[in-house]
Write an enzyme that holds these catalytic residues in place. Sequence first.
Site, PDB file in Angstrom:
ATOM      1  N   GLY A 184     -13.733  -3.325   0.967  1.00 43.25           N
ATOM      2  CA  GLY A 184     -15.099  -2.809   0.979  1.00 43.25           C
ATOM      3  C   GLY A 184     -15.293  -1.701  -0.035  1.00 43.25           C
ATOM      4  O   GLY A 184     -16.372  -1.580  -0.638  1.00 43.25           O
ATOM      5  N   ARG A 192       0.832  -1.220   0.000  1.00 46.59           N
ATOM      6  CA  ARG A 192       0.000   0.000   0.000  1.00 46.59           C
ATOM      7  C   ARG A 192       0.862   1.263   0.000  1.00 46.59           C
ATOM      8  O   ARG A 192       0.501   2.267  -0.604  1.00 46.59           O
ATOM      9  CB  ARG A 192      -0.925   0.004   1.215  1.00 46.59           C
ATOM     10  CG  ARG A 192      -2.152  -0.851   0.975  1.00 46.59           C
ATOM     11  CD  ARG A 192      -3.140  -0.709   2.100  1.00 46.59           C
ATOM     12  NE  ARG A 192      -4.417  -1.275   1.704  1.00 46.59           N
ATOM     13  CZ  ARG A 192      -5.318  -1.746   2.552  1.00 46.59           C
ATOM     14  NH1 ARG A 192      -5.081  -1.729   3.856  1.00 46.59           N
ATOM     15  NH2 ARG A 192      -6.449  -2.234   2.130  1.00 46.59           N
ATOM     16  N   GLY A 240      -9.869  -7.862   0.719  1.00 41.57           N
ATOM     17  CA  GLY A 240      -8.674  -8.038   1.545  1.00 41.57           C
ATOM     18  C   GLY A 240      -8.164  -9.472   1.569  1.00 41.57           C
ATOM     19  O   GLY A 240      -6.973  -9.722   1.338  1.00 41.57           O
ATOM     20  N   LYS A 279     -19.496 -14.754   3.735  1.00 44.39           N
ATOM     21  CA  LYS A 279     -20.923 -14.443   3.898  1.00 44.39           C
ATOM     22  C   LYS A 279     -21.623 -13.897   2.666  1.00 44.39           C
ATOM     23  O   LYS A 279     -21.088 -13.079   1.934  1.00 44.39           O
ATOM     24  CB  LYS A 279     -21.059 -13.415   5.027  1.00 44.39           C
ATOM     25  CG  LYS A 279     -20.603 -13.966   6.365  1.00 44.39           C
ATOM     26  CD  LYS A 279     -21.277 -13.253   7.484  1.00 44.39           C
ATOM     27  CE  LYS A 279     -20.400 -12.388   8.279  1.00 44.39           C
ATOM     28  NZ  LYS A 279     -20.744 -11.215   8.821  1.00 44.39           N
TER      29      LYS A 279
HETATM   30  P1  ADP Z   1     -12.616 -10.763   0.883  1.00 47.16           P
HETATM   31  O1  ADP Z   1     -11.890 -10.144   2.060  1.00 47.16           O
HETATM   32  O2  ADP Z   1     -11.676 -11.164  -0.205  1.00 47.16           O
HETATM   33  O3  ADP Z   1     -13.762  -9.928   0.404  1.00 47.16           O
HETATM   34  P2  ADP Z   1     -14.290 -12.327   2.600  1.00 47.16           P
HETATM   35  O4  ADP Z   1     -13.899 -11.464   3.744  1.00 47.16           O
HETATM   36  O5  ADP Z   1     -15.649 -12.208   2.080  1.00 47.16           O
HETATM   37  O6  ADP Z   1     -13.239 -12.149   1.385  1.00 47.16           O
HETATM   38  O7  ADP Z   1     -14.095 -13.857   3.002  1.00 47.16           O
HETATM   39  C1  ADP Z   1     -12.869 -14.393   3.390  1.00 47.16           C
HETATM   40  C2  ADP Z   1     -13.037 -15.520   4.344  1.00 47.16           C
HETATM   41  O8  ADP Z   1     -13.978 -16.483   3.891  1.00 47.16           O
HETATM   42  C3  ADP Z   1     -11.749 -16.283   4.547  1.00 47.16           C
HETATM   43  O9  ADP Z   1     -11.255 -16.008   5.816  1.00 47.16           O
HETATM   44  C4  ADP Z   1     -12.128 -17.749   4.367  1.00 47.16           C
HETATM   45  O10 ADP Z   1     -11.574 -18.580   5.350  1.00 47.16           O
HETATM   46  C5  ADP Z   1     -13.628 -17.703   4.478  1.00 47.16           C
HETATM   47  N1  ADP Z   1     -14.255 -18.848   3.805  1.00 47.16           N
HETATM   48  C6  ADP Z   1     -14.089 -19.270   2.542  1.00 47.16           C
HETATM   49  N2  ADP Z   1     -14.767 -20.397   2.302  1.00 47.16           N
HETATM   50  C7  ADP Z   1     -15.393 -20.729   3.459  1.00 47.16           C
HETATM   51  C8  ADP Z   1     -16.242 -21.801   3.863  1.00 47.16           C
HETATM   52  N3  ADP Z   1     -16.569 -22.770   3.009  1.00 47.16           N
HETATM   53  N4  ADP Z   1     -16.688 -21.799   5.138  1.00 47.16           N
HETATM   54  C9  ADP Z   1     -16.339 -20.819   5.977  1.00 47.16           C
HETATM   55  N5  ADP Z   1     -15.550 -19.783   5.667  1.00 47.16           N
HETATM   56  C10 ADP Z   1     -15.075 -19.729   4.419  1.00 47.16           C
HETATM   57 MG    MG Z   2     -12.382 -10.066   4.138  1.00 49.88          MG
END
Ligand code: ADP
Ligand code: MG
Length: 393
Positions: A373, A35, A350, A201
């Site tokens: 976000g 960053r 992230g 989620k």
């Molecule tokens: P990003 O930060 O890239 O937007 P998110 O914060 O939405 O991604 O999600 C990341 C998290 O989702 C990771 O910590 C990962 O462990 C979790 N994850 C991925 N697949 C599963 C699953 N099948 N069950 C529970 N958690 C999961």
């Molecule tokens: Mg995340």
Amino acid sequence: MKKTIKDYELSGKKVIIRCDFNVPIENGVIKDESRIIKSLKTIKYALRKGAKVILMSHLGRIKSEEDKEKYTLKPVALNLEKHLKRKVTFINETRGKKLEEAIKNMKNKDIILIENTRFEDLEGKKESNNDKNLGKYWANLGDIFINDAFGTIHRDHASNVGIATNLPNGIGFLVEEEIKKLNKLINKPKKPYIIVLGGAKVSDKIGVIENLIEKADYILISGGMSFTFLKAAGFNIGDSILEKEKIPFCNKMLEKYPDKIILPIDVITAKELKANVKTHERFINEIEDEMGLDIGPKTVKLFKQYLNDAKTIFLNGPAGCFEIKEFSKGTKEILKIIAESKAYTVVGGGDSIRAVKEFKVEDKISHISTGGGASLAYLEEIKLKALSVIDEK
Ligand code: ADP
Ligand code: MG
């Protein structure tokens, strides 16, 4: 079009640049400086033009006096000195005589870094709630405000919205580039356009799904969020992560876009989410009292068929719990497919960026968005507070 740093005469001017120096620091050591590196273009430009450069950023969240030691920006000042090969004067306060004096004595091409803006959150969340007086106070320290912090562009804080509303303003090169590159996902994306969603989620991604599903040809759903969709589609998901209250939303989407939403057909399951645990490869109609923690090889193959033809790909959210080796294969394979694709590829989020780095495909992705976000908010096309207050050309 938004005004940018290039629209201002900077020589001799006190230019406040709001950067995103929110980097991981452990015991005073910066663990990932990407960053900071991405912020250099705007800072160097201001220096070349003979500005007095005043840098601001937040770092982490400040909830108690103890957090201050952990989240001081001092290590960032040292890191910046290394990259800029110039002295960076760190001021260990967010307001006061010392700061005001230091700014008054600045010469052209001097650089000051102000302490973590969120230190102001200790009393009444002044930074995060955009306290009007704080924004005015900071604005009074400079002549021009440049917002180059994409990670907080969707936030209404004193250090972005507050200052911008009190000074002539513009965006920096980093924010300009993010907008340009993310726009390619919203304005006439090259087709086929495939979106790969994952992560924990559904609730984090509702806005993105709703806004992008019309533009995209397919949305491939993986990760924890796929289980709420699978449940809605009538499968037994065992103990997999579920957001019950989002089942109606998933149902609505599956009904409206039955051919656009592609769900996993097999998963890797385990009784516990930990290393060295016994895992099983199951079709999604075979899940027992266990958790689905990664997509299976048949899903990877299925997703690959869609991704092979794509001209535009956006990925947000890992396909599984990639932090643990046993459940990292799906995420790694999908990222490899995207890395090898000839499509215009964008990754945001992230955790997704962490996965991109871990699996070493950084150089093969067209654009890695610095904001988690913020990039989602941009793609949702909702009003981004700190961008909307920047002047138009
Ligand atoms: P990003 O930060 O890239 O937007 P998110 O914060 O939405 O991604 O999600 C990341 C998290 O989702 C990771 O910590 C990962 O462990 C979790 N994850 C991925 N697949 C599963 C699953 N099948 N069950 C529970 N958690 C999961
Ligand atoms: Mg995340």
